[in-house]
Design an enzyme around this catalytic site. Structure first.
Site, PDB file in Angstrom:
ATOM      1  CD  GLU A 215       5.718   3.358 -10.532  1.00 49.54           C
ATOM      2  OE1 GLU A 215       6.430   2.382 -10.249  1.00 49.54           O
ATOM      3  OE2 GLU A 215       6.175   4.495 -10.730  1.00 49.54           O
ATOM      4  CB  CYS A 249       5.385  -4.903  -7.803  1.00 47.31           C
ATOM      5  SG  CYS A 249       5.859  -3.568  -6.694  1.00 47.31           S
TER       6      CYS A 249
HETATM    7  P1  NAD Z   1      -4.219  -5.587 -12.520  1.00 46.31           P
HETATM    8  O1  NAD Z   1      -3.457  -4.978 -13.643  1.00 46.31           O
HETATM    9  O2  NAD Z   1      -5.050  -6.770 -12.784  1.00 46.31           O
HETATM   10  O3  NAD Z   1      -5.190  -4.493 -11.871  1.00 46.31           O
HETATM   11  C1  NAD Z   1      -4.765  -3.191 -11.540  1.00 46.31           C
HETATM   12  C2  NAD Z   1      -5.944  -2.256 -11.600  1.00 46.31           C
HETATM   13  O4  NAD Z   1      -6.453  -2.235 -12.931  1.00 46.31           O
HETATM   14  C3  NAD Z   1      -7.101  -2.645 -10.686  1.00 46.31           C
HETATM   15  O5  NAD Z   1      -7.645  -1.481 -10.093  1.00 46.31           O
HETATM   16  C4  NAD Z   1      -8.090  -3.303 -11.634  1.00 46.31           C
HETATM   17  O6  NAD Z   1      -9.428  -3.113 -11.208  1.00 46.31           O
HETATM   18  C5  NAD Z   1      -7.837  -2.563 -12.943  1.00 46.31           C
HETATM   19  N1  NAD Z   1      -8.108  -3.396 -14.124  1.00 46.31           N
HETATM   20  C6  NAD Z   1      -7.998  -4.741 -14.229  1.00 46.31           C
HETATM   21  N2  NAD Z   1      -8.319  -5.144 -15.472  1.00 46.31           N
HETATM   22  C7  NAD Z   1      -8.621  -4.034 -16.178  1.00 46.31           C
HETATM   23  C8  NAD Z   1      -9.026  -3.792 -17.532  1.00 46.31           C
HETATM   24  N3  NAD Z   1      -9.176  -4.792 -18.399  1.00 46.31           N
HETATM   25  N4  NAD Z   1      -9.247  -2.526 -17.914  1.00 46.31           N
HETATM   26  C9  NAD Z   1      -9.087  -1.500 -17.045  1.00 46.31           C
HETATM   27  N5  NAD Z   1      -8.720  -1.662 -15.757  1.00 46.31           N
HETATM   28  C10 NAD Z   1      -8.494  -2.915 -15.321  1.00 46.31           C
HETATM   29  O7  NAD Z   1      -3.137  -5.849 -11.372  1.00 46.31           O
HETATM   30  P2  NAD Z   1      -3.375  -6.539  -9.969  1.00 46.31           P
HETATM   31  O8  NAD Z   1      -3.655  -7.992 -10.175  1.00 46.31           O
HETATM   32  O9  NAD Z   1      -4.345  -5.731  -9.171  1.00 46.31           O
HETATM   33  O10 NAD Z   1      -1.921  -6.346  -9.324  1.00 46.31           O
HETATM   34  C11 NAD Z   1      -0.861  -7.210  -9.598  1.00 46.31           C
HETATM   35  C12 NAD Z   1       0.097  -6.628 -10.620  1.00 46.31           C
HETATM   36  O11 NAD Z   1       0.476  -5.325 -10.274  1.00 46.31           O
HETATM   37  C13 NAD Z   1       1.392  -7.416 -10.674  1.00 46.31           C
HETATM   38  O12 NAD Z   1       1.804  -7.546 -12.010  1.00 46.31           O
HETATM   39  C14 NAD Z   1       2.372  -6.544  -9.920  1.00 46.31           C
HETATM   40  O13 NAD Z   1       3.726  -6.733 -10.253  1.00 46.31           O
HETATM   41  C15 NAD Z   1       1.895  -5.186 -10.289  1.00 46.31           C
HETATM   42  N6  NAD Z   1       2.298  -4.201  -9.286  1.00 46.31           N
HETATM   43  C16 NAD Z   1       3.225  -3.272  -9.600  1.00 46.31           C
HETATM   44  C17 NAD Z   1       3.639  -2.364  -8.630  1.00 46.31           C
HETATM   45  C18 NAD Z   1       4.678  -1.319  -8.901  1.00 46.31           C
HETATM   46  O14 NAD Z   1       4.848  -0.449  -8.056  1.00 46.31           O
HETATM   47  N7  NAD Z   1       5.379  -1.357 -10.009  1.00 46.31           N
HETATM   48  C19 NAD Z   1       3.082  -2.423  -7.360  1.00 46.31           C
HETATM   49  C20 NAD Z   1       2.120  -3.389  -7.103  1.00 46.31           C
HETATM   50  C21 NAD Z   1       1.734  -4.280  -8.068  1.00 46.31           C
END
Ligand code: NAD
Length: 458
Positions: A215, A249
């Site tokens: 997602e 998102c």
């Molecule tokens: P992110 O991808 O930075 O982090 C998401 C998760 O991944 C967190 O738990 C984080 O700890 C982990 N993570 C971060 N870097 C990592 C790595 N290098 N290796 C492994 N795990 C890692 O996202 P965010 O900043 O927490 O959230 C914002 C993003 O999420 C935006 O792009 C938004 O559009 C998207 N989002 C999508 C939905 C959806 O339903 N499609 C919902 C909410 C947010």
């Protein structure tokens, strides 16, 4: 954020493997009990959850209830109501040439799930997938975002109180913890977060051929046509953009306004911004803050090109950015090159709808696409674009109806959930054929007698 020790993670995963192998998660009674248990836990903890959301994001209790807590609890009710029907094996029709065999689809849990959540809806986006995992009969390891530590602390306490850790447990930590977790084998990974990290997840999952639901995010366009109801459009766009201060998102990322109504739309949007959050949104208890200084600086940077026509103020000490509209934006500006994920709305102009449709088609497939205008053009917009979900004359509401699948496409994700789709996301659909032994027709065996006739039949 403290990282979790690798051995501790491996022990937690092994415990879940044994629990799953005991087949206890498979009865409908067990799954329903666990859903009820989760529901009562949420009721008990809802004030603490709301307080944590305030501490981490300055999210008001009202917004916390509407966009996080109530969504999860109504999803539980939906699953409790339908689980028996969803989980029941479904007979399929059997082609004549297979007679007297019969066929059915059996729904079985994929096994041990890893659910990783982002920080923007840190409660909803961890527990909504968990409901699907419980319904399907999976064990789950939950990995909250380290960026919302108050929420992580409350839900860790709640989950420990509600569930046997061999069945559902939380593992906290940052990137190191995730990196170790991803080296282990899971039976399904449900990830919500950015497209960039989504790629890391998919690569790690490929090592074990683990199925993934991704997602993700991206830039969701919002088109406002010449014949749209501008006042209503402005109100609905303002809400979609400013809920959680744009850190949503499916928020409308940018607006394409028809040249004839652009000025009127900007005026109405600015009016709606003030109506929702007052002359000074920093003083409104309903207006959330940017998650951290890094994100704050990135957002301030995005405002440097174009003309700010509303808002534009900010306060780093409070991670506050005012609801902002930027005019005179070019598609080559930084604000149009990355997901904004904040309360800044660039407004671009078009004259012919085809210009917008071509632009959307030439860019990554969005998670959401919004169109304000008449039905005939709306149909054309849907027919000529591809997007995770769409609202006509509205924003965000595609996520609220749990009868609709929710998910992205291409760069904005793969797989879907909510309602029955959540159950399916954590299930394997096994095709089962049963053949009686009282008849054993000779046609399928060599030397293929009556082959000429069989060829005609198939
Ligand atoms: P992110 O991808 O930075 O982090 C998401 C998760 O991944 C967190 O738990 C984080 O700890 C982990 N993570 C971060 N870097 C990592 C790595 N290098 N290796 C492994 N795990 C890692 O996202 P965010 O900043 O927490 O959230 C914002 C993003 O999420 C935006 O792009 C938004 O559009 C998207 N989002 C999508 C939905 C959806 O339903 N499609 C919902 C909410 C947010």
């Amino acid at each position: 954020m403290l990282e979790t020790d690798k051995d501790q993670m491996v022990r937690a995963i092994n415990k879940q493997r044994s629990f799953f192998a005991s087949h206890r998660t498979k009865s409908i009674e067990f799954r329903s009990e666990q859903l009820l248990q989760l529901k009562s836990g949420i009721l008990k903890y809802q004030d603490k959850i709301a307080a944590a959301l305030w501490a981490d994001l300055h999210k008001s209790p009202e917004e916390a209830f509407l966009t996080e807590i109530s969504i999860v609890s109504s999803e539980i009710d939906n699953h409790l109501r339908h689980l028996k029907k969803w989980a029941k094996a479904k007979r399929v029709t059997t082609p004549l040439h297979l007679w007297p065999s019969s066929g059915k689809i059996v729904y079985e849990p994929l096994g041990c799930a890893l659910i990783i959540a982002p920080w923007n809806y840190p409660f909803q986006l961890l527990f909504n997938p968990l409901i699907g995992a419980i319904s399907a009969g999976c064990c789950s390891i939950l990995k909250p975002s380290p960026e919302t530590p108050h929420v992580a602390a409350v839900i860790t306490e709640m989950v420990a109180e509600l569930f046997d850790p061999a069945y559902v447990t939380i593992i906290n930590g940052g990137i190191n913890t995730n990196t170790h977790l991803l080296k282990e084998r899971f039976d399904v990974i449900f990830f919500t977060g950015s497209t960039a990290v989504g790629k890391i997840i998919m690569k790690a999952a490929a090592e074990h051929l683990t199925p993934v639901v991704l997602e993700l995010g991206g830039k969701s366009p919002c088109i406002v046509d010449a014949d749209a109801n501008i006042a209503v459009a402005a109100k609905r766009i303002a809400l979609g953009k400013l809920i959680n201060a744009g850190q949503t998102c499916i928020a409308p990322d940018y607006v394409f306004a028809h040249a004839t109504i652009k000025d009127q739309l900007i005026e109405q949007l600015a009016l709606q911004f003030r109506t929702l959050y007052g002359e000074d949104a920093q003083k409104s208890r309903f207006y959330p803050r940017i998650i951290h200084e890094r994100a704050f600086n990135r957002l301030v940077g995005l405002m440097q090109k174009g003309t700010v026509v509303a808002g534009g103020t900010s306060d780093v000490s409070d991670c506050y950015i005012a609801p902002t509209i930027v005019d005179n934006v070019a598609t080559t500006d930084p604000i149009m090159q990355e997901e904004i994920f904040g309360p800044i709305l660039p407004v671009l102009t078009f004259e012919q709808i085809d210009e917008v449709l071509t632009y959307i088609e030439q860019n990554e497939k969005p998670l959401a696409l919004y169109y304000f205008g008449n039905t005939a053009t709306a149909r054309e917009v849907i027919g000529k674009t591809i997007a995770g979900g769409t609202c006509i004359n509205d924003t965000l509401m595609q996520i609220v109806n749990h009868h609709l699948p929710f998910g992205g496409v291409g760069n904005s994700g793969q797989g879907r959930y909510h309602g029955r789709e959540s159950f399916l996301a954590f299930s394997h659909q096994r095709g089962v054929v049963s053949t009686p032994t009282w008849l054993d027709l000779p046609f399928k065996y060599p030397p293929f007698r009556y082959f000429k006739w069989i060829k005609k039949l198939l």
